[in-house]
Design a protein around this motif. Structure first.
Motif, PDB file in Angstrom:
ATOM      1  N   GLY A 177      13.581 -44.933  -2.825  1.00 22.56           N
ATOM      2  CA  GLY A 177      14.432 -45.194  -1.667  1.00 22.56           C
ATOM      3  C   GLY A 177      14.445 -46.678  -1.356  1.00 22.56           C
ATOM      4  O   GLY A 177      13.387 -47.276  -1.156  1.00 22.56           O
ATOM      5  N   LEU A 178      15.635 -47.262  -1.357  1.00 27.62           N
ATOM      6  CA  LEU A 178      15.799 -48.672  -1.014  1.00 27.62           C
ATOM      7  C   LEU A 178      16.420 -48.743   0.374  1.00 27.62           C
ATOM      8  O   LEU A 178      17.640 -48.678   0.542  1.00 27.62           O
ATOM      9  N   GLY A 179      15.571 -48.836   1.377  1.00 22.76           N
ATOM     10  CA  GLY A 179      16.038 -48.800   2.762  1.00 22.76           C
ATOM     11  C   GLY A 179      16.582 -50.136   3.220  1.00 22.76           C
ATOM     12  O   GLY A 179      16.386 -51.177   2.590  1.00 22.76           O
ATOM     13  N   ILE A 180      17.279 -50.103   4.345  1.00 19.31           N
ATOM     14  CA  ILE A 180      17.847 -51.324   4.919  1.00 19.31           C
ATOM     15  C   ILE A 180      17.624 -51.295   6.424  1.00 19.31           C
ATOM     16  O   ILE A 180      17.659 -50.225   7.056  1.00 19.31           O
ATOM     17  N   GLU A 181      17.384 -52.445   6.993  1.00 19.12           N
ATOM     18  CA  GLU A 181      17.167 -52.573   8.429  1.00 19.12           C
ATOM     19  C   GLU A 181      18.493 -52.406   9.158  1.00 19.12           C
ATOM     20  O   GLU A 181      19.373 -53.253   9.078  1.00 19.12           O
ATOM     21  N   LEU A 182      18.657 -51.271   9.847  1.00 15.74           N
ATOM     22  CA  LEU A 182      19.874 -50.981  10.600  1.00 15.74           C
ATOM     23  C   LEU A 182      19.497 -50.470  11.985  1.00 15.74           C
ATOM     24  O   LEU A 182      18.456 -49.827  12.147  1.00 15.74           O
ATOM     25  N   PRO A 183      20.346 -50.725  12.991  1.00 19.82           N
ATOM     26  CA  PRO A 183      19.988 -50.299  14.348  1.00 19.82           C
ATOM     27  C   PRO A 183      20.065 -48.802  14.571  1.00 19.82           C
ATOM     28  O   PRO A 183      19.496 -48.281  15.520  1.00 19.82           O
ATOM     29  N   PHE A 184      20.760 -48.061  13.671  1.00 24.18           N
ATOM     30  CA  PHE A 184      20.979 -46.638  13.928  1.00 24.18           C
ATOM     31  C   PHE A 184      20.370 -45.739  12.872  1.00 24.18           C
ATOM     32  O   PHE A 184      20.691 -44.561  12.800  1.00 24.18           O
ATOM     33  N   GLU A 185      19.488 -46.278  12.020  1.00 23.82           N
ATOM     34  CA  GLU A 185      18.806 -45.433  11.047  1.00 23.82           C
ATOM     35  C   GLU A 185      17.297 -45.591  11.216  1.00 23.82           C
ATOM     36  O   GLU A 185      16.806 -46.631  11.636  1.00 23.82           O
ATOM     37  N   THR A 186      16.559 -44.552  10.854  1.00 28.11           N
ATOM     38  CA  THR A 186      15.139 -44.480  11.216  1.00 28.11           C
ATOM     39  C   THR A 186      14.232 -44.475   9.994  1.00 28.11           C
ATOM     40  O   THR A 186      13.387 -43.605   9.834  1.00 28.11           O
ATOM     41  N   GLY A 187      14.403 -45.418   9.110  1.00 23.66           N
ATOM     42  CA  GLY A 187      13.484 -45.562   7.996  1.00 23.66           C
ATOM     43  C   GLY A 187      13.797 -44.624   6.850  1.00 23.66           C
ATOM     44  O   GLY A 187      14.843 -43.989   6.775  1.00 23.66           O
ATOM     45  N   LEU A 188      12.841 -44.528   5.929  1.00 19.27           N
ATOM     46  CA  LEU A 188      13.026 -43.768   4.699  1.00 19.27           C
ATOM     47  C   LEU A 188      12.830 -42.272   4.937  1.00 19.27           C
ATOM     48  O   LEU A 188      11.997 -41.865   5.740  1.00 19.27           O
ATOM     49  N   ASN A 189      13.589 -41.470   4.191  1.00 19.00           N
ATOM     50  CA  ASN A 189      13.434 -40.023   4.319  1.00 19.00           C
ATOM     51  C   ASN A 189      12.099 -39.585   3.688  1.00 19.00           C
ATOM     52  O   ASN A 189      11.523 -40.309   2.872  1.00 19.00           O
ATOM     53  N   PRO A 190      11.605 -38.409   4.037  1.00 17.32           N
ATOM     54  CA  PRO A 190      10.251 -37.992   3.615  1.00 17.32           C
ATOM     55  C   PRO A 190      10.131 -37.649   2.138  1.00 17.32           C
ATOM     56  O   PRO A 190       9.021 -37.387   1.671  1.00 17.32           O
ATOM     57  N   HIS A 191      11.231 -37.640   1.388  1.00 15.33           N
ATOM     58  CA  HIS A 191      11.180 -37.260  -0.018  1.00 15.33           C
ATOM     59  C   HIS A 191      11.149 -38.461  -0.953  1.00 15.33           C
ATOM     60  O   HIS A 191      11.230 -38.297  -2.164  1.00 15.33           O
ATOM     61  N   VAL A 192      11.012 -39.639  -0.396  1.00 18.95           N
ATOM     62  CA  VAL A 192      10.874 -40.870  -1.188  1.00 18.95           C
ATOM     63  C   VAL A 192       9.404 -41.050  -1.548  1.00 18.95           C
ATOM     64  O   VAL A 192       8.537 -41.019  -0.673  1.00 18.95           O
ATOM     65  N   ASN A 193       9.108 -41.226  -2.845  1.00 19.18           N
ATOM     66  CA  ASN A 193       7.722 -41.521  -3.206  1.00 19.18           C
ATOM     67  C   ASN A 193       7.523 -42.953  -3.703  1.00 19.18           C
ATOM     68  O   ASN A 193       6.417 -43.345  -4.051  1.00 19.18           O
ATOM     69  N   LEU A 194       8.604 -43.733  -3.733  1.00 20.77           N
ATOM     70  CA  LEU A 194       8.526 -45.175  -3.975  1.00 20.77           C
ATOM     71  C   LEU A 194       9.601 -45.817  -3.116  1.00 20.77           C
ATOM     72  O   LEU A 194      10.797 -45.715  -3.402  1.00 20.77           O
ATOM     73  N   GLY A 195       9.183 -46.429  -2.044  1.00 15.72           N
ATOM     74  CA  GLY A 195      10.145 -46.955  -1.079  1.00 15.72           C
ATOM     75  C   GLY A 195       9.996 -48.441  -0.834  1.00 15.72           C
ATOM     76  O   GLY A 195       8.883 -48.972  -0.822  1.00 15.72           O
ATOM     77  N   ILE A 196      11.127 -49.111  -0.650  1.00 19.77           N
ATOM     78  CA  ILE A 196      11.160 -50.531  -0.310  1.00 19.77           C
ATOM     79  C   ILE A 196      12.161 -50.696   0.823  1.00 19.77           C
ATOM     80  O   ILE A 196      13.285 -50.185   0.743  1.00 19.77           O
ATOM     81  N   ASN A 197      11.790 -51.419   1.858  1.00 22.09           N
ATOM     82  CA  ASN A 197      12.706 -51.705   2.955  1.00 22.09           C
ATOM     83  C   ASN A 197      13.179 -53.157   2.871  1.00 22.09           C
ATOM     84  O   ASN A 197      12.379 -54.073   2.665  1.00 22.09           O
ATOM     85  N   PHE A 198      14.477 -53.346   3.032  1.00 24.13           N
ATOM     86  CA  PHE A 198      15.083 -54.667   2.915  1.00 24.13           C
ATOM     87  C   PHE A 198      15.679 -55.109   4.253  1.00 24.13           C
ATOM     88  O   PHE A 198      16.133 -54.286   5.043  1.00 24.13           O
ATOM     89  N   ARG A 199      15.691 -56.430   4.451  1.00 28.22           N
ATOM     90  CA  ARG A 199      16.428 -57.009   5.564  1.00 28.22           C
ATOM     91  C   ARG A 199      17.869 -57.307   5.158  1.00 28.22           C
ATOM     92  O   ARG A 199      18.786 -57.205   5.965  1.00 28.22           O
ATOM     93  N   TYR A 200      18.045 -57.706   3.898  1.00 27.00           N
ATOM     94  CA  TYR A 200      19.322 -58.253   3.463  1.00 27.00           C
ATOM     95  C   TYR A 200      20.035 -57.310   2.494  1.00 27.00           C
ATOM     96  O   TYR A 200      19.471 -56.889   1.486  1.00 27.00           O
ATOM     97  N   PHE A 201      21.303 -57.008   2.800  1.00 29.37           N
ATOM     98  CA  PHE A 201      22.076 -56.096   1.972  1.00 29.37           C
ATOM     99  C   PHE A 201      22.185 -56.582   0.531  1.00 29.37           C
ATOM    100  O   PHE A 201      22.105 -55.800  -0.413  1.00 29.37           O
ATOM    101  N   PHE A 202      22.397 -57.887   0.340  1.00 30.13           N
ATOM    102  CA  PHE A 202      22.654 -58.374  -1.021  1.00 30.13           C
ATOM    103  C   PHE A 202      21.426 -58.272  -1.911  1.00 30.13           C
ATOM    104  O   PHE A 202      21.539 -58.027  -3.109  1.00 30.13           O
ATOM    105  N   ALA A 203      20.221 -58.424  -1.339  1.00 29.41           N
ATOM    106  CA  ALA A 203      19.005 -58.236  -2.134  1.00 29.41           C
ATOM    107  C   ALA A 203      18.867 -56.769  -2.532  1.00 29.41           C
ATOM    108  O   ALA A 203      18.550 -56.433  -3.669  1.00 29.41           O
ATOM    109  N   ARG A 204      19.140 -55.891  -1.597  1.00 29.25           N
ATOM    110  CA  ARG A 204      19.078 -54.447  -1.855  1.00 29.25           C
ATOM    111  C   ARG A 204      20.102 -54.031  -2.903  1.00 29.25           C
ATOM    112  O   ARG A 204      19.804 -53.265  -3.816  1.00 29.25           O
ATOM    113  N   LYS A 205      21.316 -54.563  -2.800  1.00 26.23           N
ATOM    114  CA  LYS A 205      22.368 -54.208  -3.757  1.00 26.23           C
ATOM    115  C   LYS A 205      21.993 -54.620  -5.176  1.00 26.23           C
ATOM    116  O   LYS A 205      22.323 -53.923  -6.141  1.00 26.23           O
ATOM    117  N   THR A 206      21.325 -55.758  -5.299  1.00 27.62           N
ATOM    118  CA  THR A 206      20.897 -56.202  -6.623  1.00 27.62           C
ATOM    119  C   THR A 206      19.978 -55.175  -7.272  1.00 27.62           C
ATOM    120  O   THR A 206      20.082 -54.894  -8.467  1.00 27.62           O
TER     121      THR A 206
END
Length: 242
Positions: A123-152
């Motif tokens: 799961g490649l998460g993104i910092e958004l005001p209306f979403e609450t983190g990674l779902n419970p079925h992710v076993n390797l997760g990374i949270n990003f601030r920037y959309f373009f880094a995540r898209k890469t």
């Protein structure tokens, strides 16, 4: 001591009123004053760099993977959610890790399918005001601030995309991927649309409007495959890579 007429700060040249009254080292070692500097653009570059480093480090040994996109608003009782679970299962059974945006809806479904089949669920998460983190079925997760880094990360570590019905975010990822393939930035990168009824009007519009206007070619439409069968989607990706 008179102010210099020209001041060089790395590759940047400053003159006149832009010449600073202190050096970079002086400002680094002086612990007094406001902390606004941590919010300036040059400091953001370091944060951006750190997101790429963390992403590359976490995913470098992932192995074959496919990115799955779709709406965050699709509930577990929706047929598309069930389809996303089947997609996650089919990908793992074919030897792929599953990469999603890590959120709810169809992303969660694909991650759930991957976990059920004993595979790697990313799961490649993104910092958004209306979403609450990674779902419970992710076993390797990374949270990003920037959309373009995540898209890469979605593109770099995937061997193809499977795109389920979704909204603006899904369309953004879809058309960015098509553009990368069309312009040769990525090669042998299959893009599979799942949900023929949902995607057919879009493909009709692309053909009747963009192809007719000459802004894309008929061959460009061939960059998109469409199916309702998870096994067929996996087959398309495997054959394209081979």
């Amino acid at each position: 001591m008179s102010q210099p007429k020209e001041y060089r700060k790395g590759p940047v040249t400053l003159r006149g009123r832009k010449v600073p009254t202190s050096t970079t080292d002086q400002r680094l070692l002086d612990n007094s004053g406001p902390s606004d500097w941590v919010h300036t653009d040059p400091w953001r570059v370091m944060r951006i760099q750190s997101e790429f480093v963390e992403g590359f480090g976490a995913l470098s040994d992932l192995g074959p993977a496919v990115s799955v996109f779709g709406s965050a608003r699709t509930g577990p009782d929706h047929p598309v959610y069930e389809l996303s679970v089947a997609v996650g299962e089919a990908l793992v059974e074919a030897g792929y890790a599953v990469i999603t945006g890590g959120g709810p809806g169809t992303m969660e479904g694909a991650n759930l399918g991957a976990v059920r089949s004993g595979g790697t669920s990313v799961g490649l998460g993104i910092e958004l005001p209306f979403e609450t983190g990674l779902n419970p079925h992710v076993n390797l997760g990374i949270n990003f601030r920037y959309f373009f880094a995540r898209k890469t990360m979605f593109v770099k570590y995937a061997q193809g995309f499977i795109v389920l019905p979704g909204g603006y975010g899904t369309l953004d990822e879809l058309f960015e991927a098509v553009t990368l393939v069309q312009t040769g930035k990525v090669t042998n990168f299959p893009i599979v649309l799942m949900g023929a009824e949902f995607w057919a009007p879009l493909l009709d519009w692309l053909r009747s409007t963009l192809v007719t206007a000459g802004t894309i070619s008929e061959a460009d439409l061939g960059l998109l495959e469409i199916t309702d069968d998870p096994d067929e989607a996996v087959r398309i990706i495997r054959e394209a890579r081979q």
